[in-house]
Design a protein around this motif. Structure first.
Motif, PDB file in Angstrom:
ATOM      1  N   UNK A   1      -2.062  18.654  13.663  1.00  0.00           N
ATOM      2  CA  UNK A   1      -2.913  17.220  13.845  1.00  0.00           C
ATOM      3  C   UNK A   1      -4.406  17.849  14.689  1.00  0.00           C
ATOM      4  N   UNK A   2      -3.820  17.857  16.409  1.00  0.00           N
ATOM      5  CA  UNK A   2      -5.056  18.087  16.504  1.00  0.00           C
ATOM      6  C   UNK A   2      -4.545  19.151  17.655  1.00  0.00           C
ATOM      7  N   UNK A   3      -5.615  20.266  17.534  1.00  0.00           N
ATOM      8  CA  UNK A   3      -5.797  21.305  17.650  1.00  0.00           C
ATOM      9  C   UNK A   3      -6.114  21.516  19.625  1.00  0.00           C
ATOM     10  N   UNK A   4      -5.371  22.553  20.128  1.00  0.00           N
ATOM     11  CA  UNK A   4      -5.203  22.224  21.121  1.00  0.00           C
ATOM     12  C   UNK A   4      -3.683  23.751  21.358  1.00  0.00           C
ATOM     13  N   UNK A   5      -4.313  23.179  22.833  1.00  0.00           N
ATOM     14  CA  UNK A   5      -3.179  24.603  23.635  1.00  0.00           C
ATOM     15  C   UNK A   5      -2.095  23.565  23.891  1.00  0.00           C
ATOM     16  N   UNK A   6      -0.672  24.132  23.668  1.00  0.00           N
ATOM     17  CA  UNK A   6       0.349  22.915  23.574  1.00  0.00           C
ATOM     18  C   UNK A   6       1.255  23.522  24.176  1.00  0.00           C
ATOM     19  N   UNK A   7       1.395  23.641  25.747  1.00  0.00           N
ATOM     20  CA  UNK A   7       2.637  23.983  26.418  1.00  0.00           C
ATOM     21  C   UNK A   7       3.621  23.667  26.910  1.00  0.00           C
ATOM     22  N   UNK A   8       4.792  24.552  26.488  1.00  0.00           N
ATOM     23  CA  UNK A   8       6.043  24.135  26.810  1.00  0.00           C
ATOM     24  C   UNK A   8       6.660  24.531  27.663  1.00  0.00           C
TER      25      UNK A   8
END
Length: 348
Positions: A177-184
């Motif tokens: 739902x929230x566009x972004x770069x998700x860092x694990x």
């Protein structure tokens, strides 16, 4: 009339400042009402959607407003808007090319989808600490003007059965739902092999949930995972990522580039780069940059703008002792960097 899900989507995209998604949802709603014969309502919806859409010339260079994680997400994600760019990351030419390609694919998503293709959105970066993995994730966000959401593993992993999986679901709902770069970062905690002798049932369930959520994800976000220990990852994880990149310790040329960039504004003419790169062999890019900063600070405190070879080598040796690195690692001997340096400057 609009369904509950359509209304929720409209309100959510408006609250998150996602103007493009808000416009798309409004136009979908207008098309739906048109098909039902509610042409007057459809025209009004289209009119208000068009009126609320800012001209591209105004918004093209302005990042989407940063959305601060709230509610359940507050303890699971931290948000930032990185200013770093790919040119700031010192890696191999192969990795540079792949990261640039990821940026291009993301920007050209619609063109790819029209041909039945999709951009690569799941990246696994592996390698020793300090080689640029996390910085690469920041650079991708910076290039795309996306917010970067870092998953807080200490808030994600709990001792209670089923709670970690539920928190993972919350994160992947945000991915959609929230566009972004998700860092694990340091994904080993979630994705260690299921075949280990000390493996617990809950650990297997967490990994299976993570794999399932990766498979189900069709959102617009980039998912970037990093690991310092690729050998302990479950092999099923590797198949879920569109691209796996291996980060190595810097070569002599990369050591030179990192140090020269960081020492901009200082007199580095006296530096014997062959000696410096020989001592730096075996250190990470982050260590090389830290040693440069250390030598620069000492020069400033001594009221000097000149960086001597001995000062750089002393700083590098301190970094080696800090990490318990004794003799030099087996590596290619430094090349004639002074010749390459002259060529670089003449190319500018």
């Amino acid at each position: 009339m609009a369904s509950a899900q359509q209304l929720i989507g409209l309100i959510k995209s408006h609250a998150e400042g996602d103007a493009d998604r808000f416009f798309d949802l409004a136009m979908q709603l207008a098309a739906s009402e048109d098909q039902k014969g509610h042409r007057r309502l459809a025209e009004q919806l289209r009119g208000w959607a068009e009126a609320g859409k800012a001209p591209p010339t105004v918004t093209a260079s302005v990042p989407t407003p940063l959305v601060t994680p709230r509610g359940d997400l507050a303890g699971l994600l931290s948000a930032s808007y990185p200013e770093v760019r790919l040119r700031d990351v010192i890696t191999s030419e192969h990795i540079d090319d792949e990261l640039s390609q990821i940026v291009s694919e993301t920007k050209m998503t619609e063109a790819l989808e029209r041909k039945g293709l999709r951009p690569r959105r799941r990246l696994l970066l592996s390698g020793a600490p300090g080689t640029g993995k996390t910085l690469s994730a920041s650079a991708l966000a910076g290039e795309l003007k996306f917010p970067m959401f870092t998953v807080l593993l200490h808030g994600l992993i709990t001792k209670y059965m089923g709670e970690t999986a539920q928190k993972l679901r919350t994160i992947f709902d945000a991915v959609r739902s929230s566009r972004g770069v998700y860092l694990f970062d340091e994904i080993d905690a979630l994705a260690a092999t299921r075949g280990g002798g000390n493996d617990a049932g809950e650990a297997r369930r967490i990994l299976n949930s993570f794999l399932q959520f990766l498979d189900e994800d069709t959102g617009p976000s980039l998912i970037v995972a990093t690991t310092n220990l690729p050998d302990i990852l479950d092999r099923a994880i590797l198949r879920r990522f569109d691209l796996v990149l291996s980060y190595e310790l810097p070569t002599t040329d990369e050591i030179y580039t990192a140090m020269e960039r960081r020492l901009t504004g200082f007199d580095i003419g006296p530096i014997n780069w062959s000696q410096v790169t020989e001592v730096a062999t075996g250190l990470s890019t982050a260590d090389v940059i830290a040693a440069s900063e250390d030598a620069a600070r000492r020069a400033v405190l001594n009221h000097s703008e000149r960086i001597e070879t001995s000062a750089i080598i002393a700083s590098l040796e301190r970094r080696r002792r800090l990490h318990g690195i004794g003799g030099k690692l087996n590596a290619e001997k430094p090349t004639a960097l002074r010749t390459k340096r002259t060529k670089r400057k003449s190319d500018l």
